[in-house]
Design a protein around this motif. Structure first.
Motif, PDB file in Angstrom:
ATOM      1  N   SER A 155       0.851  -1.184   0.000  1.00  0.00           N
ATOM      2  CA  SER A 155       0.000   0.000   0.000  1.00  0.00           C
ATOM      3  C   SER A 155       0.887   1.233   0.000  1.00  0.00           C
ATOM      4  O   SER A 155       1.840   1.323   0.771  1.00  0.00           O
ATOM      5  CB  SER A 155      -0.896  -0.006   1.245  1.00  0.00           C
ATOM      6  OG  SER A 155      -1.723   1.135   1.260  1.00  0.00           O
ATOM      7  N   GLN A 156       0.609   2.168  -0.884  1.00  0.00           N
ATOM      8  CA  GLN A 156       1.427   3.370  -0.972  1.00  0.00           C
ATOM      9  C   GLN A 156       1.156   4.308   0.208  1.00  0.00           C
ATOM     10  O   GLN A 156       0.072   4.306   0.794  1.00  0.00           O
ATOM     11  CB  GLN A 156       1.187   4.075  -2.306  1.00  0.00           C
ATOM     12  CG  GLN A 156       1.600   3.213  -3.501  1.00  0.00           C
ATOM     13  CD  GLN A 156       1.619   3.976  -4.811  1.00  0.00           C
ATOM     14  OE1 GLN A 156       2.012   5.129  -4.869  1.00  0.00           O
ATOM     15  NE2 GLN A 156       1.194   3.331  -5.879  1.00  0.00           N
TER      16      GLN A 156
ATOM     17  N   GLN B 297       2.726   8.316 -10.709  1.00  0.00           N
ATOM     18  CA  GLN B 297       1.416   8.442 -11.347  1.00  0.00           C
ATOM     19  C   GLN B 297       0.331   8.732 -10.327  1.00  0.00           C
ATOM     20  O   GLN B 297      -0.536   9.582 -10.538  1.00  0.00           O
ATOM     21  CB  GLN B 297       1.080   7.160 -12.107  1.00  0.00           C
ATOM     22  CG  GLN B 297      -0.225   7.240 -12.892  1.00  0.00           C
ATOM     23  CD  GLN B 297      -0.230   8.365 -13.895  1.00  0.00           C
ATOM     24  OE1 GLN B 297       0.605   8.400 -14.798  1.00  0.00           O
ATOM     25  NE2 GLN B 297      -1.171   9.315 -13.757  1.00  0.00           N
ATOM     26  N   LEU B 298       0.408   8.041  -9.177  1.00  0.00           N
ATOM     27  CA  LEU B 298      -0.585   8.290  -8.130  1.00  0.00           C
ATOM     28  C   LEU B 298      -0.462   9.706  -7.593  1.00  0.00           C
ATOM     29  O   LEU B 298      -1.477  10.375  -7.344  1.00  0.00           O
ATOM     30  CB  LEU B 298      -0.428   7.282  -7.000  1.00  0.00           C
ATOM     31  CG  LEU B 298      -1.399   7.440  -5.826  1.00  0.00           C
ATOM     32  CD1 LEU B 298      -2.851   7.323  -6.282  1.00  0.00           C
ATOM     33  CD2 LEU B 298      -1.097   6.427  -4.725  1.00  0.00           C
TER      34      LEU B 298
ATOM     35  N   VAL C  11      -2.720  15.054  -6.615  1.00  0.00           N
ATOM     36  CA  VAL C  11      -2.493  16.479  -6.348  1.00  0.00           C
ATOM     37  C   VAL C  11      -2.211  17.300  -7.596  1.00  0.00           C
ATOM     38  O   VAL C  11      -2.051  18.518  -7.501  1.00  0.00           O
ATOM     39  CB  VAL C  11      -1.334  16.668  -5.336  1.00  0.00           C
ATOM     40  CG1 VAL C  11      -1.623  15.917  -4.047  1.00  0.00           C
ATOM     41  CG2 VAL C  11      -0.007  16.238  -5.929  1.00  0.00           C
ATOM     42  N   GLY C  12      -2.138  16.671  -8.775  1.00  0.00           N
ATOM     43  CA  GLY C  12      -1.874  17.413  -9.994  1.00  0.00           C
ATOM     44  C   GLY C  12      -0.392  17.494 -10.295  1.00  0.00           C
ATOM     45  O   GLY C  12       0.435  17.598  -9.382  1.00  0.00           O
ATOM     46  N   ARG C  13      -0.063  17.460 -11.571  1.00  0.00           N
ATOM     47  CA  ARG C  13       1.342  17.434 -11.985  1.00  0.00           C
ATOM     48  C   ARG C  13       2.117  18.638 -11.478  1.00  0.00           C
ATOM     49  O   ARG C  13       3.310  18.543 -11.147  1.00  0.00           O
ATOM     50  CB  ARG C  13       1.437  17.372 -13.527  1.00  0.00           C
ATOM     51  CG  ARG C  13       2.872  17.377 -14.068  1.00  0.00           C
ATOM     52  CD  ARG C  13       3.596  16.107 -13.656  1.00  0.00           C
ATOM     53  NE  ARG C  13       4.989  16.117 -14.047  1.00  0.00           N
ATOM     54  CZ  ARG C  13       5.984  16.598 -13.308  1.00  0.00           C
ATOM     55  NH1 ARG C  13       5.718  17.151 -12.123  1.00  0.00           N
ATOM     56  NH2 ARG C  13       7.231  16.545 -13.722  1.00  0.00           N
ATOM     57  N   GLU C  14       1.472  19.773 -11.361  1.00  0.00           N
ATOM     58  CA  GLU C  14       2.172  20.996 -10.946  1.00  0.00           C
ATOM     59  C   GLU C  14       2.638  20.924  -9.498  1.00  0.00           C
ATOM     60  O   GLU C  14       3.540  21.682  -9.090  1.00  0.00           O
ATOM     61  CB  GLU C  14       1.278  22.219 -11.148  1.00  0.00           C
ATOM     62  CG  GLU C  14       0.046  22.296 -10.245  1.00  0.00           C
ATOM     63  CD  GLU C  14      -1.139  21.479 -10.748  1.00  0.00           C
ATOM     64  OE1 GLU C  14      -2.226  21.581 -10.131  1.00  0.00           O
ATOM     65  OE2 GLU C  14      -0.972  20.747 -11.759  1.00  0.00           O
ATOM     66  N   ASN C  15       2.086  20.017  -8.730  1.00  0.00           N
ATOM     67  CA  ASN C  15       2.474  19.881  -7.319  1.00  0.00           C
ATOM     68  C   ASN C  15       3.353  18.666  -7.057  1.00  0.00           C
ATOM     69  O   ASN C  15       3.531  18.268  -5.899  1.00  0.00           O
ATOM     70  CB  ASN C  15       1.219  19.792  -6.442  1.00  0.00           C
ATOM     71  CG  ASN C  15       0.421  21.083  -6.454  1.00  0.00           C
ATOM     72  OD1 ASN C  15       0.973  22.166  -6.327  1.00  0.00           O
ATOM     73  ND2 ASN C  15      -0.890  20.967  -6.637  1.00  0.00           N
TER      74      ASN C  15
ATOM     75  N   THR D 227      -1.175   7.146   5.196  1.00  0.00           N
ATOM     76  CA  THR D 227      -1.206   5.760   4.732  1.00  0.00           C
ATOM     77  C   THR D 227      -2.567   5.450   4.117  1.00  0.00           C
ATOM     78  O   THR D 227      -3.433   6.317   4.007  1.00  0.00           O
ATOM     79  CB  THR D 227      -0.937   4.793   5.903  1.00  0.00           C
ATOM     80  OG1 THR D 227      -1.961   4.969   6.900  1.00  0.00           O
ATOM     81  CG2 THR D 227       0.418   5.054   6.541  1.00  0.00           C
ATOM     82  N   GLY D 228      -2.724   4.202   3.696  1.00  0.00           N
ATOM     83  CA  GLY D 228      -4.018   3.763   3.180  1.00  0.00           C
ATOM     84  C   GLY D 228      -4.314   4.219   1.775  1.00  0.00           C
ATOM     85  O   GLY D 228      -5.474   4.308   1.370  1.00  0.00           O
ATOM     86  N   LEU D 229      -3.270   4.507   1.010  1.00  0.00           N
ATOM     87  CA  LEU D 229      -3.466   4.917  -0.372  1.00  0.00           C
ATOM     88  C   LEU D 229      -3.570   3.677  -1.263  1.00  0.00           C
ATOM     89  O   LEU D 229      -3.793   2.584  -0.787  1.00  0.00           O
ATOM     90  CB  LEU D 229      -2.323   5.836  -0.804  1.00  0.00           C
ATOM     91  CG  LEU D 229      -2.111   7.089   0.069  1.00  0.00           C
ATOM     92  CD1 LEU D 229      -0.920   7.889  -0.430  1.00  0.00           C
ATOM     93  CD2 LEU D 229      -3.359   7.953   0.097  1.00  0.00           C
TER      94      LEU D 229
END
Length: 249
Positions: free
Chosen positions: A115-116, A149-150, A155-159, A204-206
């Motif tokens: 889990s990520q 990718q996650l 949060v968007g590529r800019e972040n 956690t829990g991603l």
């Protein structure tokens, strides 16, 4: 904490006895791995050898199907291209099984599910995913990974700041260039231990990812490796390795 970081471990086979006929006749397998990802794979500073959970898994499999693993440290950003070009017989390097990767490569059965999680500085341990989604806070990850990718999805590529390896991402977190590192929870726990008092597994829990061993498309070696993997699941070896690295609490 362990249960949050390791969604499922050995994926244990059914208890019924099985016969394992695969025999690779002592074949030396050249194995690509990016040894910058403890505890999955890293270089022992004393011996210079590549060590880690993935290494132990492959060693155990080879004991079952009569092969000799030869690990080669390779940068992540070129590891799959090297496999496709025949530089390796297989890759084991904490690789998530994804539909996109399965279009061009073959995978073993999963040997662990992780889990990520997001590593934070201890001083920012109360940060939430919503803090990152609001913008102004940077998440780091290794380029070309499911973690990256996650992070972009969340949060968007800019972040998101991408790094060639997780060691560089961890350094960026320590230097406050980023506010979090998204990483497999098993490795997040290892970094938390290494930098105790400075870094913590804060979120956690991603997404959970099954990890597999990677082969060129159509390589029949995957069948033998799957037999060896089934054997170490059935006899408890894989469970013991998981317990050795992460305990069972």
């Amino acid at each position: 904490m362990f249960k949050n970081l390791l969604a499922a471990a050995a994926l244990t086979a059914m208890a019924a006895p099985m016969a394992y006929a695969a025999d690779l006749d002592g074949r030396v397998l050249k194995i690509g791995t990016d040894a910058t990802y403890p505890p999955m794979e890293t270089v022992d500073e004393t011996t210079g050898q590549i060590v880690g959970f993935d290494v132990d898994v492959m060693n155990a499999i080879c004991e079952k199907v009569n092969c000799v693993p030869n690990f080669v440290n390779t940068a992540w950003d070129g590891i799959f291209a090297a496999l496709q070009q025949g530089e390796f017989d297989l890759v084991i390097s904490g690789v998530s099984i994804t539909p996109e990767r399965e279009e061009t490569m073959d995978f073993s059965e999963p040997y662990i599910v992780v889990s990520q999680a997001i590593l934070l500085q201890v001083d920012n341990a109360d940060m939430t995913l919503e803090d990152f989604k609001a913008g102004g806070q940077k998440l780091a990850a290794q380029t070309g990974t499911t973690n990256a990718q996650l992070a972009e999805d969340l949060v968007g590529r800019e972040n998101v700041s991408l790094y060639d390896n997780f060691s560089a991402a961890i350094l960026a977190l320590q230097n406050a260039d980023v506010q979090g590192v998204i990483i497999d929870g098993t490795s997040a726990a290892a970094y938390e231990q290494e930098f105790a008092g400075a870094l913590t597994v804060g979120i956690t829990g991603l997404q959970s990812d099954p990890l597999g061993i990677v082969f060129q498309e159509g390589d029949a070696t995957v069948d033998a490796i799957n037999e060896g993997l089934a054997a170490i699941k059935a006899d408890g070896t894989l469970d013991k390795l998981v317990s050795n690295y992460w305990g069972t609490e």
